[in-house]
Design a protein around this motif. Structure first.
Motif, PDB file in Angstrom:
ATOM      1  N   LEU A  19       0.774  -1.497  -0.070  1.00 40.05           N
ATOM      2  CA  LEU A  19       0.094   0.119  -0.054  1.00 40.05           C
ATOM      3  C   LEU A  19       0.908   1.291  -0.001  1.00 40.05           C
ATOM      4  CD1 LEU A  19      -2.804  -1.264   2.787  1.00 40.05           C
ATOM      5  CD2 LEU A  19      -2.890  -1.547  -0.060  1.00 40.05           C
ATOM      6  N   LEU A  20       1.872   1.061   0.890  1.00 36.21           N
ATOM      7  CA  LEU A  20       2.276   2.908   0.782  1.00 36.21           C
ATOM      8  C   LEU A  20       3.649   2.784  -0.479  1.00 36.21           C
ATOM      9  CD1 LEU A  20       4.756   1.894   4.367  1.00 36.21           C
ATOM     10  CD2 LEU A  20       3.470   4.134   3.621  1.00 36.21           C
ATOM     11  N   ASN A  21       3.378   1.841  -1.318  1.00 37.43           N
ATOM     12  CA  ASN A  21       5.146   1.762  -2.467  1.00 37.43           C
ATOM     13  C   ASN A  21       3.389   2.344  -3.685  1.00 37.43           C
ATOM     14  OD1 ASN A  21       7.030   1.453  -1.686  1.00 37.43           O
ATOM     15  ND2 ASN A  21       7.062  -0.800  -2.186  1.00 37.43           N
ATOM     16  N   LEU A  22       2.452   1.655  -3.961  1.00 34.06           N
ATOM     17  CA  LEU A  22       1.354   2.240  -4.036  1.00 34.06           C
ATOM     18  C   LEU A  22       0.934   3.464  -4.129  1.00 34.06           C
ATOM     19  CD1 LEU A  22      -0.710   1.182  -6.523  1.00 34.06           C
ATOM     20  CD2 LEU A  22      -2.327   0.802  -4.508  1.00 34.06           C
ATOM     21  N   ALA A  23       0.798   3.806  -3.105  1.00 29.71           N
ATOM     22  CA  ALA A  23       0.143   5.122  -2.894  1.00 29.71           C
ATOM     23  C   ALA A  23       1.985   6.140  -2.882  1.00 29.71           C
ATOM     24  CB  ALA A  23      -0.025   5.733  -0.300  1.00 29.71           C
TER      25      ALA A  23
END
Length: 91
Positions: A19-23
C-alpha cells in the motif's frame, strides 16, 4: 481461511509495504503516502463490519486507499504553497 482470523495487526502489516509503494507512486511523497496508508487502516478498522470476505483483503484495502489518495490530491489543490522568498509589496 479468512484473512481476518489471524491477529489483525499482523494481517495489516502484510499489506502495508504494498500500500505504501502504491500510494508513493501516486502521490510522489513517502510522507504523504504514509499518511494515506494510516488513514486507510483507520478507515478499514472503522468499517471492518463492511468487509464481507467476498473479495481479497488486499483488494478491499486498495479500494479504500484509492479514495484516500484522491482526498489527499484534492487537499493539495486547495492550498497554494507560498515561496518564502516571495514578499508582498508594502502599500
Amino acid at each position: 481461511m479468512n484473512a481476518l482470523s489471524q491477529p489483525l495487526a499482523d494481517t495489516l502489516a502484510e499489506h502495508r509495504r504494498f500500500l505504501l509503494n502504491l500510494a508513493a507512486l501516486q502521490l510522489g511523497s513517502r510522507e504523504d503516502a504514509d499518511d494515506v496508508v494510516q488513514d486507510t487502516f483507520a478507515a478499514a478498522l472503522t468499517g471492518l463490519n463492511g468487509f464481507s470476505g467476498e473479495v481479497p483483503l488486499r483488494a478491499w484495502l486498495v479500494g479504500i486507499l484509492r479514495h484516500k489518495i484522491v482526498d489527499a490530491i484534492r487537499r493539495r489543490v486547495r492550498y497554494v504553497r507560498l515561496d518564502p522568498d516571495d514578499v508582498l509589496p508594502d502599500d
